[in-house]
Design an enzyme around this catalytic site. Sequence first.
Site, short mmCIF file in Angstrom:
data_model
loop_
_atom_site.label_atom_id
_atom_site.label_comp_id
_atom_site.label_asym_id
_atom_site.label_seq_id
_atom_site.Cartn_x
_atom_site.Cartn_y
_atom_site.Cartn_z
N SER A 197 3.48 -35.45 -8.91
CA SER A 197 2.25 -35.13 -9.74
C SER A 197 2.19 -33.60 -9.59
CB SER A 197 1.02 -35.69 -9.00
OG SER A 197 -0.26 -35.30 -9.68
N TYR A 225 -5.08 -36.49 -1.86
CA TYR A 225 -3.91 -36.70 -3.02
C TYR A 225 -3.07 -35.63 -3.02
CZ TYR A 225 -1.86 -38.15 -7.26
OH TYR A 225 -0.99 -38.55 -8.28
#
Length: 374
Positions: A197, A225
């Site tokens: 990501s 995250y």
Amino acid sequence: MATKRKQKKKEGLGWIEWLRGWMYLIYEMLFQRISASHLHNPLPLPPGLNDLTCIVTGSTSGIGRETARQLAEAGAHVIMAVRNTKAAHQLILDWQNQWSLSGGGLALPLNIEVMELDLLSLDSVARFAQAWNARLGPLHVLINNAGIFSIGEPQKFSKDGYEEHMQVNHLAPALLSVLLLPSLIRGSPSRIINVNSVMHYVGFVDTEDMNVVSGKRKFTSLVGYSSSKLAQVMFSSVLHKRLPAESGICVLCASPGIVQTNVARDLPKIVQAAYHLVPYFMFNAQEGSRSALFAATDPQVPEYCELLKADEWPVCAYLSQDCRPTNPSEEAHNLETSFQVWEKTLEMVGLPSDAVERLLEGEEVLCRYGAHRE
């Protein structure tokens, strides 16, 4: 004072690094569709995938679902490694019906199967790897796609005792990748693809506080995250170095871009509103699957990985959402932290520090989890 400052352990990104990371994210959000405008949707896959065996984790929704479907339609043997096996079987029925109606049914039926895998349980990961390795067949592509981003939710821990983002996005895929090395060696040339990501650009990993419980950093879902995705890049970079060129195994990270998937349901109301205001900038799941599909099938990828290895580049191959090589974050280049992440990860998932070397030699390696649990 200057000496003391030099010795002080880094406890987070500097403000310039942090600002640069956010600028990169905003740029990606605004211009990803333009930078990827040369790509077709869906991405055309090369011929000759019939001999390819691919495991795709988290393939019942979003990017993983598109990845599994397109690989299967291109002729590959696809294993959907999922928690919800019932949903996976239903998807296969739907895909098979669509395939037949579209005329593809004149060829052989789609070659897809389902195996249970729960990344919130390291026991489940170890059992999955043992079951697959026991087949003594080749594995050509492992796509670690499954991930979570529990936006706005309080900190949660798995039954193994690890923060959920860190376990699902990093620890479990790392364990799976190492334990499946015997099958990847049989499938050589083979590839490990980690769906990463752009959020890793604002991530920071404290190897002494992987669960973010010390109080040095306030936990938010964003912290959980982004740090898990950075840890994944760092671990992948060391794995890339540990695998000799003659093993024929490539390790890559691929960013899908900023994709409108199920994660939007967990967003705060104000962010959801922004999501709906900028649909043009967001990728759908099919567009988001292109970088992983490219990483898994493009014939030039192994050559690129070998080039990085020969040049002793500090990080593994990283493909952007436009299917072009890009540079991971500045922090991802921190070799000292990367090796600490490597050692800490192996310890956390119950593997010996020399697990990779022993598996490459054909030795059996016992894991603390799964059937050999002590």
